[in-house]
Scaffold this motif. Sequence first.
Motif, mmCIF file in Angstrom:
data_model
loop_
_atom_site.group_PDB
_atom_site.id
_atom_site.type_symbol
_atom_site.label_atom_id
_atom_site.label_comp_id
_atom_site.label_asym_id
_atom_site.label_seq_id
_atom_site.Cartn_x
_atom_site.Cartn_y
_atom_site.Cartn_z
ATOM 1 N N CYS A 5 20.068 17.277 69.792
ATOM 2 C CA CYS A 5 18.833 17.048 69.031
ATOM 3 C C CYS A 5 19.157 16.459 67.658
ATOM 4 C CB CYS A 5 18.069 18.356 68.879
ATOM 5 S SG CYS A 5 17.411 19.027 70.431
ATOM 6 N N ALA A 6 20.272 16.903 67.054
ATOM 7 C CA ALA A 6 20.663 16.375 65.745
ATOM 8 C C ALA A 6 20.971 14.883 65.822
ATOM 9 C CB ALA A 6 21.870 17.148 65.215
ATOM 10 N N ARG A 7 21.515 14.426 66.956
ATOM 11 C CA ARG A 7 21.789 12.990 67.127
ATOM 12 C C ARG A 7 20.502 12.182 66.969
ATOM 13 N NH1 ARG A 7 24.992 14.264 72.623
ATOM 14 N NH2 ARG A 7 26.910 15.087 71.696
ATOM 15 N N VAL A 8 19.434 12.683 67.565
ATOM 16 C CA VAL A 8 18.147 11.985 67.481
ATOM 17 C C VAL A 8 17.632 12.002 66.048
ATOM 18 C CG1 VAL A 8 15.738 12.051 68.214
ATOM 19 C CG2 VAL A 8 17.556 12.436 69.887
ATOM 20 N N LEU A 9 17.706 13.146 65.404
ATOM 21 C CA LEU A 9 17.196 13.260 64.037
ATOM 22 C C LEU A 9 17.981 12.376 63.083
ATOM 23 C CD1 LEU A 9 16.641 17.121 63.937
ATOM 24 C CD2 LEU A 9 14.955 15.338 64.407
ATOM 25 N N TYR A 10 19.285 12.236 63.310
ATOM 26 C CA TYR A 10 20.108 11.380 62.452
ATOM 27 C C TYR A 10 19.656 9.926 62.551
ATOM 28 C CZ TYR A 10 24.209 9.024 60.547
ATOM 29 O OH TYR A 10 25.043 8.224 59.802
ATOM 30 N N ARG A 11 19.262 9.484 63.742
ATOM 31 C CA ARG A 11 18.848 8.086 63.936
ATOM 32 C C ARG A 11 17.511 7.779 63.268
ATOM 33 N NH1 ARG A 11 20.885 5.078 68.287
ATOM 34 N NH2 ARG A 11 18.821 4.287 68.856
ATOM 35 N N ARG A 12 16.639 8.807 63.130
ATOM 36 C CA ARG A 12 15.283 8.621 62.589
ATOM 37 C C ARG A 12 14.559 7.488 63.326
ATOM 38 N NH1 ARG A 12 16.595 9.127 56.049
ATOM 39 N NH2 ARG A 12 17.596 11.193 56.177
ATOM 40 N N PRO A 13 14.451 7.613 64.643
ATOM 41 C CA PRO A 13 13.894 6.517 65.435
ATOM 42 C C PRO A 13 12.367 6.481 65.373
ATOM 43 C CG PRO A 13 14.427 8.357 66.858
ATOM 44 C CD PRO A 13 14.849 8.766 65.473
ATOM 45 N N ALA A 14 11.815 5.349 65.794
ATOM 46 C CA ALA A 14 10.359 5.190 65.849
ATOM 47 C C ALA A 14 9.763 5.901 67.058
ATOM 48 C CB ALA A 14 9.995 3.701 65.886
ATOM 49 N N VAL A 15 10.574 6.091 68.099
ATOM 50 C CA VAL A 15 10.107 6.762 69.316
ATOM 51 C C VAL A 15 11.095 7.876 69.648
ATOM 52 C CG1 VAL A 15 9.543 6.516 71.768
ATOM 53 C CG2 VAL A 15 9.052 4.641 70.179
ATOM 54 N N VAL A 16 10.603 9.102 69.749
ATOM 55 C CA VAL A 16 11.438 10.259 70.071
ATOM 56 C C VAL A 16 11.011 10.802 71.428
ATOM 57 C CG1 VAL A 16 12.013 12.638 69.461
ATOM 58 C CG2 VAL A 16 11.872 10.886 67.678
ATOM 59 N N VAL A 17 11.984 10.953 72.322
ATOM 60 C CA VAL A 17 11.733 11.549 73.642
ATOM 61 C C VAL A 17 12.732 12.678 73.825
ATOM 62 C CG1 VAL A 17 11.663 11.199 76.126
ATOM 63 C CG2 VAL A 17 10.894 9.376 74.599
ATOM 64 N N MET A 18 12.227 13.889 74.060
ATOM 65 C CA MET A 18 13.092 15.044 74.272
ATOM 66 C C MET A 18 12.730 15.697 75.595
ATOM 67 S SD MET A 18 13.787 16.806 70.599
ATOM 68 C CE MET A 18 14.586 15.891 69.272
ATOM 69 N N ASP A 19 13.686 15.670 76.507
ATOM 70 C CA ASP A 19 13.486 16.208 77.860
ATOM 71 C C ASP A 19 14.150 17.588 77.943
ATOM 72 O OD1 ASP A 19 13.109 16.644 80.538
ATOM 73 O OD2 ASP A 19 13.897 14.706 81.195
ATOM 74 N N GLU A 20 13.339 18.620 77.966
ATOM 75 C CA GLU A 20 13.824 20.004 77.977
ATOM 76 C C GLU A 20 14.834 20.233 76.838
ATOM 77 O OE1 GLU A 20 12.558 22.272 79.675
ATOM 78 O OE2 GLU A 20 11.620 21.343 81.410
ATOM 79 N N PRO A 21 14.427 19.997 75.578
ATOM 80 C CA PRO A 21 15.394 20.053 74.472
ATOM 81 C C PRO A 21 15.822 21.465 74.080
ATOM 82 C CG PRO A 21 13.191 19.703 73.607
ATOM 83 C CD PRO A 21 13.068 19.653 75.106
ATOM 84 N N THR A 22 15.144 22.502 74.614
ATOM 85 C CA THR A 22 15.478 23.873 74.193
ATOM 86 C C THR A 22 15.832 24.765 75.380
ATOM 87 O OG1 THR A 22 13.136 24.537 74.314
ATOM 88 C CG2 THR A 22 13.939 23.670 72.207
#
Length: 634
Positions: free
Chosen positions: A538-555
């Motif tokens: 999840c931190a990888r995604v937050l570091y990128r600060r992308p315009a589109v976030v998709v999290m598949d079963e992130p927890t």
Amino acid sequence: MKSVQGDEQARTRPPYPEPVDIERKAQWTKSAFDQYGVWQLVTTIPAVLTQVFKMAWRIDRRDVLVMVGAQVVYGIGSAVALAATARAMVPVLGSGSVSHRVHQALPALVVIAVAAGVGRVAYGLASWSVGRLKPRLMTAADVAVVEAMLRVELSAFLRPEFSEEHEAAETGSVRCDRLIYDVQSFMSALIKLVAAFGVLTALHPLMLPVLVLAVLPSGVGAMAEARIEHQVHTANSTGRNVRGMMRWHVTAGKLADEVRGMSMAGYLSYWYRTLSKRLDDRTLSGAGRQLRANLVAAVFGGLCLSLAWGTLLWLTVSGRMSLAIAATAVLAVRTALGNLTNVVHYAASLFHSSLFLGDWKQFIERSQALMPAAGTVPAPREPETIQVRDAVFTYPNKDRPAVDGVSLTLRRGELVAVLGENGSGKSTLTRLMTGLYTPDKGQVLWDGADVSRIDVNEVWEQTGFVTQQFGYWPVSARDNITMGQPVTLDDDRVWEAVDAVGMRGAFEELPRGLDTLLATELWGGVSMSGGQWQRIACARVLYRRPAVVVMDEPTSDMDPRGEHAMFRLLREIAPGRITVVVTHRLINTKVADRIIVMDKGRIAEHGTFDQLVKGGGLFQELYELSLDRGGRGL
């Protein structure tokens, strides 16, 4: 009593099931022999040599020039030495005292010594250049395979033939190490052979065709042996592939607890040994065929070789060739036979290696066609909407579409939850939204631009994706966050992402901080728990600060505290981007602006949590089941 029954059950347990024998489908993977005959492949050897030289030329031109030049010098030295031997034989076998004959032969003997010395130096230089080229040529071939695997579209991994083609290409890249050695040895033997043939032709023209005939059966036998080995290798490709997959699962420390806790060691060992024996049996059957081919070649080769020596004897006895010339011819024949045998041997080896190189080349070429289209429409920056219109997507070997006629619109600033039962099409839908899959029918639009016409690399630069099977990358803690794509020179942004997912404490305890390797298999590396790895993903995604976030079963691997914090974080970052989260835990969908409920590839219902929880549909049914943890409704 129960213990006795358990022992009795163990004694009467059925035997371990054998591995499924997966057939190699001819229409999936065609090797070089499936497409060409032996003679056609033999005639391609010059093309193979050209290809190898082109690959080597791109790596180091100087080493290629040294190798070729040294081989030519080596060949010239061999020709000069053989010709000087012929001149030396005349006085040595002539009349007069020994000292007189040696004195007459001395100039030729000096030439022989100098030519031999120059030849050895040239051969050493050629071997030096080959030693420098071999590892780099193999690395270039290996890197080409890895880069192809990194760049092909995701749907390529769904094709059953792609895995077999990849396995064949891996073998081809390894054979490059042998290939450059074969090229050098082939060139060396060929140049020396040409020199010997020139001397033999000058001595008597009849010796040349007879000598070629003497080694022709050996060449045919070597080609047949190479063909059988390649056929066996190709036939075993699927089995090797499956065995490799199982080997990874068996030896990976990640699965060691399940293997032991479920008493799986016995079955897995049996499975591995059984499949390995099946592959070995197929290889041994090929060895028998190779033996028969070699025996036939040896019989005919012996007859033809006897003919060559008989011809030389007849020419000498009949007076058509002097004794001195005959002695030179014997030496030339022995030299020519040795080099002709080497030419045949290394040509067969080169031919053999070329088959695997052909598989490698075929994979690289086919991979080009499997890479995403470059696209003609620029990707919208920070899209306001993502629209899915009547999208249909079906996986290979499946009858029912995973996504079947789905239409929806995602808007910037909105947090959308997607849920449904297993196999309902949730994850497939997210891959269609982000251009990882292309729909069989329908469209996916980013701000009205069809993703199929956009360079998907520009799309992926704006997405952050946490998949169900995220990577436990064996790199440093820092690189596990940035994934080699740092956006600042300092680590402030890394620590921001680490703080956001609640991992600062764990990272500060690492022995070398952010430089610590996150792999216990490596010296100085440390391990992380499954939940910690999920937070890193999840931190990888937050570091990128992308315009589109998709999290598949992130927890799915997190504790309740971490899960609560993560969904609160998703709510906080939703403004300013499109956010999609896939989850089975329905209580977490309360943070979503909108909920999409999937069922058998279609949208069954959608709305807010408050609307759906009392809507009388699938969401309400699943939600009530999730509350009935004590089984009161059973």
